[in-house]
Design an enzyme around this catalytic site. Structure first.
Site, PDB file in Angstrom:
ATOM      1  N   GLU A 174     -40.984  16.692 -16.553  1.00  0.00           N
ATOM      2  CA  GLU A 174     -40.675  16.979 -15.138  1.00  0.00           C
ATOM      3  C   GLU A 174     -40.042  18.355 -14.911  1.00  0.00           C
ATOM      4  O   GLU A 174     -38.997  18.473 -14.266  1.00  0.00           O
ATOM      5  CB  GLU A 174     -39.800  15.846 -14.571  1.00  0.00           C
TER       6      GLU A 174
ATOM      7  N   ASN B 211     -45.023  16.777 -19.607  1.00  0.00           N
ATOM      8  CA  ASN B 211     -45.312  15.520 -18.919  1.00  0.00           C
ATOM      9  C   ASN B 211     -44.696  15.568 -17.518  1.00  0.00           C
ATOM     10  O   ASN B 211     -43.585  16.059 -17.341  1.00  0.00           O
ATOM     11  CB  ASN B 211     -44.653  14.390 -19.743  1.00  0.00           C
TER      12      ASN B 211
ATOM     13  N   HIS C 115     -47.682   7.715 -11.692  1.00  0.00           N
ATOM     14  CA  HIS C 115     -46.956   6.718 -10.892  1.00  0.00           C
ATOM     15  C   HIS C 115     -47.536   6.794  -9.470  1.00  0.00           C
ATOM     16  O   HIS C 115     -47.101   7.607  -8.654  1.00  0.00           O
ATOM     17  CB  HIS C 115     -45.455   7.034 -10.865  1.00  0.00           C
TER      18      HIS C 115
ATOM     19  N   GLU D 242     -47.747   7.089 -17.943  1.00  0.00           N
ATOM     20  CA  GLU D 242     -46.788   6.133 -17.366  1.00  0.00           C
ATOM     21  C   GLU D 242     -47.398   5.406 -16.163  1.00  0.00           C
ATOM     22  O   GLU D 242     -46.743   5.244 -15.128  1.00  0.00           O
ATOM     23  CB  GLU D 242     -45.497   6.861 -16.923  1.00  0.00           C
TER      24      GLU D 242
ATOM     25  N   ASP E 125     -48.431   3.279 -13.237  1.00  0.00           N
ATOM     26  CA  ASP E 125     -48.194   2.069 -12.441  1.00  0.00           C
ATOM     27  C   ASP E 125     -48.628   2.378 -11.014  1.00  0.00           C
ATOM     28  O   ASP E 125     -48.710   3.542 -10.621  1.00  0.00           O
ATOM     29  CB  ASP E 125     -46.762   1.518 -12.539  1.00  0.00           C
TER      30      ASP E 125
HETATM   31  C1  XIL Z   1     -37.458   5.113 -16.111  1.00  0.00           C
HETATM   32  C2  XIL Z   1     -37.178   3.822 -16.876  1.00  0.00           C
HETATM   33  O1  XIL Z   1     -38.315   3.006 -16.867  1.00  0.00           O
HETATM   34  C3  XIL Z   1     -35.998   3.102 -16.259  1.00  0.00           C
HETATM   35  O2  XIL Z   1     -35.634   1.968 -17.028  1.00  0.00           O
HETATM   36  C4  XIL Z   1     -34.803   4.043 -16.135  1.00  0.00           C
HETATM   37  O3  XIL Z   1     -33.745   3.401 -15.458  1.00  0.00           O
HETATM   38  C5  XIL Z   1     -35.188   5.316 -15.402  1.00  0.00           C
HETATM   39  O4  XIL Z   1     -36.291   5.907 -16.055  1.00  0.00           O
HETATM   40  N1  XIL Z   1     -40.569   9.072 -15.218  1.00  0.00           N
HETATM   41  C6  XIL Z   1     -40.242   9.078 -16.558  1.00  0.00           C
HETATM   42  C7  XIL Z   1     -39.605   7.885 -17.164  1.00  0.00           C
HETATM   43  O5  XIL Z   1     -40.590  10.036 -17.268  1.00  0.00           O
HETATM   44  O6  XIL Z   1     -38.731   8.222 -18.211  1.00  0.00           O
HETATM   45  C8  XIL Z   1     -38.895   7.034 -16.140  1.00  0.00           C
HETATM   46  O7  XIL Z   1     -38.467   5.831 -16.770  1.00  0.00           O
HETATM   47  C9  XIL Z   1     -39.802   6.748 -14.967  1.00  0.00           C
HETATM   48  C10 XIL Z   1     -40.223   8.034 -14.294  1.00  0.00           C
END
Ligand code: XIL
Length: 314
Positions: free
Chosen positions: A129, A170, A206, A235, A237
Site C-alpha cells: 500500500e 501489493n 478487495h 487478498e 473478497d
Molecule cells: C487485515 C486483517 O485481515 C485483519 O485481521 C487486521 O485487523 C487488519 O488487517 N489489506 C492488507 C491486509 O494488506 O493485511 C489487511 O488484513 C486487509 C487489507
C-alpha cells in the site's frame, strides 16, 4: 470431487486462502483450510507489530505456526508483509527518527524476517500500500523520512537476504487501470530499468458490489506481464451491503468467476488468494460497518454460490 486447488493446478496456478492464528483452534475450519487450498497467507502473523514487538526483539511464533501448518498440508506460503504504514509496533510509531536511524531499523527488520523465512515462503509482499488513490506516494513514516527510494532499498535488502524468493509490491484498488494502478506501472517500469529486484505486483482485489466491477482487470494484468512481472490476486473478497440477498450473492458469484477468468487468461498471473475463505473469519464487518458476506463460504462453513462459480471458472 476436485478441490479449488486441484482445478487451479490444472492451469499451473495456485488457489489459496489467508488464515489467522486464533482461528486455528476451530477444527472444521482448519480441516477445510487444509484440504481445499494449496497456498496460505498469514493474515496478521508476519506483520511488523507481530514480528518485532520491541526494537531488535523478534518473535516469529505466529508466522511459524502458519508455516508449519502449510508444511503439514503441503501448501505454499506467501509472506505478508515487510513494509507497511499500518499495524506497526508502538516503539516505531511513538517517536521521531532521523533518516539514517530509520534506514537501519528498516534494513534490520526486513533482513531478519526474510532470512528467518528463507526457503519457507515463495513470495514476499515487500512493500504494501505505497500509493494513494490519486497515484501520489502515501505519506507513511518511511516515505516522509526516507523519500521514495525506500521502496527500491527494501527490495534490494530483501533480495540480499533471500535471492530466490519472489518480491512483490501489493496494493488495493489497482485491479482496474487508473491513477493508482498507473503509478505502479510507472514505478515497476523504472525499478526494472534500474535493475532493482522486483518480480511481481499483487492486486489485493478487495471488491465491493456497490462500487462496480473492475472491467479492465485483464488488460491491467497483461501490461504488468509485458514488463516481465508476475501478478497475483492476493487478498480477494467481494463484500456487499448487508443483508445478503439471493440477487447480491448471484452477482458476487459472477464477480468471483470474472476475476478468476481474468487471471487464468494472463499467463503470468500466477495464482489467486482469497482473504480467508469463510464469512465466519472475514475482516470486513469489523472495518466496513454494515457490509460483509464477502467470501465463498458462509459463517456456517457452507458453500455459497460464489464457491460454485469459482469451480466453474477454474
Ligand atoms: C487485515 C486483517 O485481515 C485483519 O485481521 C487486521 O485487523 C487488519 O488487517 N489489506 C492488507 C491486509 O494488506 O493485511 C489487511 O488484513 C486487509 C487489507
Amino acid at each position: 470431487q476436485p478441490t479449488l486447488a486441484d482445478l487451479a493446478q490444472r492451469h499451473g496456478r495456485y488457489f489459496g486462502s489467508a488464515t489467522d492464528n486464533p482461528e486455528l483452534v476451530d477444527g472444521p475450519y482448519k480441516a477445510l483450510l487444509g484440504s481445499e487450498f494449496d497456498q496460505i497467507t498469514p493474515g496478521n502473523g508476519m506483520k511488523w507489530y507481530a514480528t518485532e514487538p520491541q526494537q531488535g526483539v523478534f518473535d516469529f511464533s505466529h508466522g511459524d505456526e502458519i508455516v508449519n501448518l502449510a508444511r503439514a498440508n503441503r501448501q505454499k506460503v506467501r509472506g505478508h508483509t515487510l513494509v507497511w504504514h499500518s499495524q506497526l509496533p508502538e516503539w516505531l510509531t511513538s517517536r521521531e527518527w532521523t533518516a539514517p536511524e530509520l534506514r537501519a531499523v528498516l534494513k534490520k527488520h526486513i533482513q531478519t524476517e526474510v532470512r528467518h523465512y528463507r526457503g519457507k515462503v515463495f513470495a514476499w509482499d515487500v512493500v504494501n500500500e505505497a500509493f494513494n488513490e490519486d497515484g501520489t506516494y502515501r505519506e507513511s513514516v518511511f516515505y516522509k523520512t526516507l523519500g521514495p527510494g525506500y521502496i527500491a532499498d527494501a527490495l534490494r535488502w530483501a533480495h540480499q537476504a533471500d535471492p530466490r524468493v519472489k518480491l512483490y509490491l501489493n496494493d488495493y484498488n489497482i485491479e482496474a487501470t487508473g491513477p493508482k494502478s498507473d503509478a505502479y506501472y510507472r514505478l515497476a517500469k523504472e525499478l526494472k530499468a534500474a535493475g532493482v529486484p522486483l518480480h511481481g505486483i499483487g492486486l489485493q482485489t478487495h471488491l465491493a458490489l456497490q462500487y462496480g466491477y473492475p472491467t479492465t482487470l485483464e488488460d491491467n494484468l497483461r501490461r504488468f506481464s509485458r514488463l516481465g512481472l508476475d501478478t497475483a490476486l492476493t487478498e480477494v473478497d467481494i463484500r456487499m451491503q448487508l443483508p445478503a440477498t439471493e440477487e447480491k450473492l448471484a452477482q458476487q458469484a459472477e464477480w468471483y468467476a470474472g476475476v478468476t477468468e481474468a487471471c487464468l487468461a494472463v499467463r503470468r498471473c500466477v495464482g489467486i488468494t482469497i482473504w480467508d475463505y469463510t464469512d465466519k473469519y472475514s475482516w470486513i464487518p469489523a472495518v466496513f460497518p454494515g457490509e460483509g458476506a464477502a467470501l465463498p463460504w458462509d459463517e456456517e462453513l457452507r458453500r455459497k454460490p460464489a464457491y460454485f462459480a469459482l469451480r466453474e471458472a477454474l
